[in-house]
Design a protein around this motif. Structure first.
Motif, mmCIF file in Angstrom:
data_model
loop_
_atom_site.group_PDB
_atom_site.id
_atom_site.type_symbol
_atom_site.label_atom_id
_atom_site.label_comp_id
_atom_site.label_asym_id
_atom_site.label_seq_id
_atom_site.Cartn_x
_atom_site.Cartn_y
_atom_site.Cartn_z
ATOM 1 N N GLN A 63 -2.311 37.377 -23.510
ATOM 2 C CA GLN A 63 -3.754 36.024 -22.967
ATOM 3 C C GLN A 63 -4.772 36.381 -22.648
ATOM 4 O O GLN A 63 -5.634 36.172 -22.701
ATOM 5 N N ILE A 64 -4.894 37.679 -21.630
ATOM 6 C CA ILE A 64 -5.479 37.884 -20.744
ATOM 7 C C ILE A 64 -7.039 38.695 -21.249
ATOM 8 O O ILE A 64 -7.663 38.375 -21.468
ATOM 9 N N GLU A 65 -6.286 39.378 -22.244
ATOM 10 C CA GLU A 65 -7.104 39.962 -23.863
ATOM 11 C C GLU A 65 -7.320 38.444 -24.284
ATOM 12 O O GLU A 65 -9.430 38.927 -24.801
ATOM 13 N N LEU A 66 -7.076 37.440 -25.016
ATOM 14 C CA LEU A 66 -7.505 36.593 -25.313
ATOM 15 C C LEU A 66 -9.217 35.959 -24.922
ATOM 16 O O LEU A 66 -9.748 35.656 -25.113
ATOM 17 N N THR A 67 -8.515 36.008 -23.479
ATOM 18 C CA THR A 67 -9.665 35.183 -22.707
ATOM 19 C C THR A 67 -10.873 36.646 -22.566
ATOM 20 O O THR A 67 -11.975 35.330 -22.257
ATOM 21 N N VAL A 68 -11.170 37.675 -22.066
ATOM 22 C CA VAL A 68 -12.102 38.301 -22.565
ATOM 23 C C VAL A 68 -12.694 38.286 -24.100
ATOM 24 O O VAL A 68 -13.453 37.784 -24.214
ATOM 25 N N LYS A 69 -11.474 38.623 -25.040
ATOM 26 C CA LYS A 69 -12.403 38.398 -26.283
ATOM 27 C C LYS A 69 -12.883 37.023 -26.098
ATOM 28 O O LYS A 69 -13.399 37.032 -27.304
ATOM 29 N N LEU A 70 -12.290 35.885 -26.244
ATOM 30 C CA LEU A 70 -13.067 34.840 -26.605
ATOM 31 C C LEU A 70 -14.363 34.759 -25.252
ATOM 32 O O LEU A 70 -15.609 34.223 -26.276
ATOM 33 N N MET A 71 -14.310 34.890 -24.367
ATOM 34 C CA MET A 71 -15.864 35.509 -24.059
ATOM 35 C C MET A 71 -17.079 36.019 -24.370
ATOM 36 O O MET A 71 -17.718 35.314 -24.648
ATOM 37 N N ASP A 72 -16.483 37.233 -25.544
ATOM 38 C CA ASP A 72 -16.890 37.872 -25.453
ATOM 39 C C ASP A 72 -17.551 37.586 -27.030
ATOM 40 O O ASP A 72 -18.930 36.928 -27.535
ATOM 41 N N GLN A 73 -16.906 36.480 -28.167
ATOM 42 C CA GLN A 73 -17.415 35.465 -29.405
ATOM 43 C C GLN A 73 -18.395 34.277 -28.050
ATOM 44 O O GLN A 73 -19.345 34.161 -29.306
ATOM 45 N N LEU A 74 -18.038 34.059 -27.447
ATOM 46 C CA LEU A 74 -19.246 32.828 -26.541
ATOM 47 C C LEU A 74 -20.593 33.512 -26.238
ATOM 48 O O LEU A 74 -21.590 32.354 -25.896
ATOM 49 N N GLY A 75 -20.805 34.478 -26.011
ATOM 50 C CA GLY A 75 -21.321 34.962 -25.259
ATOM 51 C C GLY A 75 -21.434 35.485 -23.908
ATOM 52 O O GLY A 75 -23.065 35.513 -23.501
ATOM 53 N N VAL A 76 -20.655 35.359 -22.787
ATOM 54 C CA VAL A 76 -20.298 35.153 -21.409
ATOM 55 C C VAL A 76 -20.189 36.162 -21.271
ATOM 56 O O VAL A 76 -18.754 37.134 -21.550
ATOM 57 N N ASP A 77 -21.265 37.076 -20.119
ATOM 58 C CA ASP A 77 -21.015 38.851 -19.599
ATOM 59 C C ASP A 77 -20.087 38.798 -18.594
ATOM 60 O O ASP A 77 -19.173 38.993 -18.064
ATOM 61 N N GLU A 78 -19.763 37.060 -17.749
ATOM 62 C CA GLU A 78 -19.471 36.946 -16.227
ATOM 63 C C GLU A 78 -19.488 35.261 -16.251
ATOM 64 O O GLU A 78 -19.631 34.673 -16.390
ATOM 65 N N ALA A 79 -17.738 35.048 -16.215
ATOM 66 C CA ALA A 79 -17.289 33.499 -15.850
ATOM 67 C C ALA A 79 -16.587 33.474 -14.421
ATOM 68 O O ALA A 79 -16.360 34.466 -13.464
ATOM 69 N N ILE A 80 -16.774 32.452 -13.962
ATOM 70 C CA ILE A 80 -15.400 32.026 -12.499
ATOM 71 C C ILE A 80 -14.464 31.387 -13.611
ATOM 72 O O ILE A 80 -14.716 31.002 -14.400
ATOM 73 N N LEU A 81 -13.424 31.709 -13.221
ATOM 74 C CA LEU A 81 -11.787 31.931 -13.752
ATOM 75 C C LEU A 81 -11.524 30.548 -13.439
ATOM 76 O O LEU A 81 -11.348 30.799 -11.586
ATOM 77 N N VAL A 82 -11.434 29.686 -13.847
ATOM 78 C CA VAL A 82 -10.405 28.488 -12.510
ATOM 79 C C VAL A 82 -8.982 28.591 -13.075
ATOM 80 O O VAL A 82 -9.382 27.834 -14.714
ATOM 81 N N GLY A 83 -8.196 28.326 -12.752
ATOM 82 C CA GLY A 83 -6.858 28.738 -13.511
ATOM 83 C C GLY A 83 -5.764 27.540 -12.199
ATOM 84 O O GLY A 83 -5.934 27.803 -11.479
ATOM 85 N N ASN A 84 -5.168 26.673 -13.027
ATOM 86 C CA ASN A 84 -4.423 26.183 -12.800
ATOM 87 C C ASN A 84 -2.782 26.516 -13.299
ATOM 88 O O ASN A 84 -2.220 26.373 -14.000
ATOM 89 N N SER A 85 -2.073 26.846 -12.189
ATOM 90 C CA SER A 85 -0.622 26.922 -12.132
ATOM 91 C C SER A 85 -0.374 27.978 -12.632
ATOM 92 O O SER A 85 -1.171 29.194 -12.597
ATOM 93 N N ALA A 86 -0.059 27.983 -13.686
ATOM 94 C CA ALA A 86 0.697 29.611 -14.681
ATOM 95 C C ALA A 86 -0.839 30.117 -15.393
ATOM 96 O O ALA A 86 -0.519 31.267 -15.219
ATOM 97 N N GLY A 87 -1.840 28.877 -15.597
ATOM 98 C CA GLY A 87 -3.855 29.376 -15.267
ATOM 99 C C GLY A 87 -3.109 29.988 -14.834
ATOM 100 O O GLY A 87 -4.704 31.125 -14.857
ATOM 101 N N GLY A 88 -3.998 30.579 -13.495
ATOM 102 C CA GLY A 88 -3.754 30.683 -12.814
ATOM 103 C C GLY A 88 -2.728 32.519 -12.751
ATOM 104 O O GLY A 88 -4.280 33.581 -11.800
ATOM 105 N N THR A 89 -2.268 32.246 -12.863
ATOM 106 C CA THR A 89 -1.142 33.752 -13.051
ATOM 107 C C THR A 89 -2.694 34.624 -13.993
ATOM 108 O O THR A 89 -3.069 35.562 -13.609
ATOM 109 N N ILE A 90 -2.877 34.091 -15.359
ATOM 110 C CA ILE A 90 -3.914 34.068 -16.270
ATOM 111 C C ILE A 90 -5.325 34.921 -15.371
ATOM 112 O O ILE A 90 -5.703 35.744 -15.436
ATOM 113 N N ALA A 91 -5.468 33.690 -14.522
ATOM 114 C CA ALA A 91 -6.946 34.443 -14.318
ATOM 115 C C ALA A 91 -6.571 35.017 -13.373
ATOM 116 O O ALA A 91 -7.823 35.846 -12.629
ATOM 117 N N MET A 92 -6.184 35.791 -12.084
ATOM 118 C CA MET A 92 -6.061 36.164 -11.291
ATOM 119 C C MET A 92 -5.647 37.451 -12.032
ATOM 120 O O MET A 92 -6.556 38.503 -11.611
#
Length: 331
Positions: free
Chosen positions: A123-152
């Motif tokens: 899921q960590i790699e999916l987050t970064v690869k999704l950013m790659d495909q959408l042309g996002v170099d840097e992002a502010i990650l906003v994670g709620n609950s278990a999503g916060g775990t993946i964000a951190m």
């Protein structure tokens, strides 16, 4: 004595037979009325193939900065419905369904080689690869609950891709997935057979969990309950939820809090009964560069229950980032 031993062996044999054979005798009826995820899509739904996984996501706004929203357990992009448009006034907003949730594809065992797509590492790699495909170099990650775990965890593994992190009632000190000593048992053929049946219990437990996540459950409408239960109409959702259970494990983030090298905004409701509020207060105290916002009369999902206060907390935090950083959004 011999007779006692013989009886004991018979009893042990019967117990083993029940444990080893019993699960195969339990009927596991097929799910009824499920459909491919695309048939449940909203008018603003989008799908994209990321490393062979068909991911459901939504976007709002444009320009910089880019916010990537990661929902919690049992949730989906639906949980960000109240804040996507307000946040998009400050930049581009992208929310996607993590594997096993929402309308993202549910691959079955045998559909992948190597790492399970349901594991936290994937899921960590999916987050970064999704950013790659959408042309996002840097992002502010906003994670709620278990999503916060993946964000951190993403910020720790890919600090060059993360501008800042917003941890919303994040499960850093609690949860952590299935204990290591239990995982071999859950992966046995017996448990793999009945596991999806056990996962179906969320159909009955879900409403109670949702109520527990809110400070004021009277605000939970029938439409909100429908939004949470709609993904339970997706093909193979039960098997996917069980595979997530098998693949989940602790990342030891509680021991790595001080290693975060990006700014962090910690947001929590003052009445969080899922991830106790004091854990977010502790997190703020242990992070090297953090700010804490405690929203009054709010529970575990402030983006839903207190969206105006939630959005304002993030907007107020942005000047600390945009004043010295070069931001980039989708191309």
């Amino acid at each position: 004595m011999k007779r006692f031993r013989r009886i004991a062996l018979i009893i042990i044999g019967l117990i083993l037979a029940v444990v080893l054979v019993g699960p195969f005798l339990v009927p596991v009826p097929p799910l009824e009325g499920t459909v491919p995820p695309e048939q449940l899509a909203d008018s603003d739904s989008r799908f994209i193939d990321v490393d062979g996984l068909r991911v459901h996501y939504k976007t709002s706004g444009d320009g910089s900065p880019t916010f990537v929203l990661l929902h919690g357990f049992g949730a989906s992009v639906f949980s960000w419905r109240e804040v996507m448009t307000p946040l998009s006034e400050s930049g581009t907003v992208i929310a996607f369904d993590r594997p096993a949730f929402g309308l993202t594809e549910r691959p079955l065992p045998g559909d992948w080689d190597g790492e399970s797509p349901y594991s936290p590492e994937a899921q960590i790699e999916l987050t970064v690869k999704l950013m790659d495909q959408l042309g996002v170099d840097e992002a502010i990650l906003v994670g709620n609950s278990a999503g916060g775990t993946i964000a951190m965890a993403t910020a720790l593994e890919h600090p060059d891709r993360v501008l800042a992190v917003v941890l919303v009632d994040a499960a850093i000190y609690t949860g952590g997935g299935t204990p290591d000593w239990v995982r071999p048992l859950l992966g046995t053929p017996q448990m793999r057979r009945i596991g999806p049946l056990l996962a179906r219990s969320i159909q009955n437990l879900g409403p109670n969990l949702i109520e527990r996540a809110w400070h004021d459950p009277s605000k939970i409408s029938a439409e909100i309950l429908e939004g949470y239960t709609k993904p339970l109409k997706v093909d193979n959702w039960d098997v996917a939820l069980w595979e997530l259970t098998l693949a989940s494990h602790s990342l030891g983030l509680d021991r790595r809090v001080r290693d975060i090298r990006v700014p962090v905004l910690v947001i929590t409701g003052d009445d969080d009964r899922i991830v106790p509020t004091e854990q977010s207060v502790r997190l703020d105290g242990e992070l090297p560069d953090a700010e804490l916002v405690v929203i009054p009369n709010c529970g575990h999902v402030p983006q839903e229950e207190c969206p105006a206060e939630f959005t304002q907390a993030i907007v107020d935090y942005l000047p600390q980032l945009t004043g010295s950083a070069s931001l980039s959004g989708p191309q």
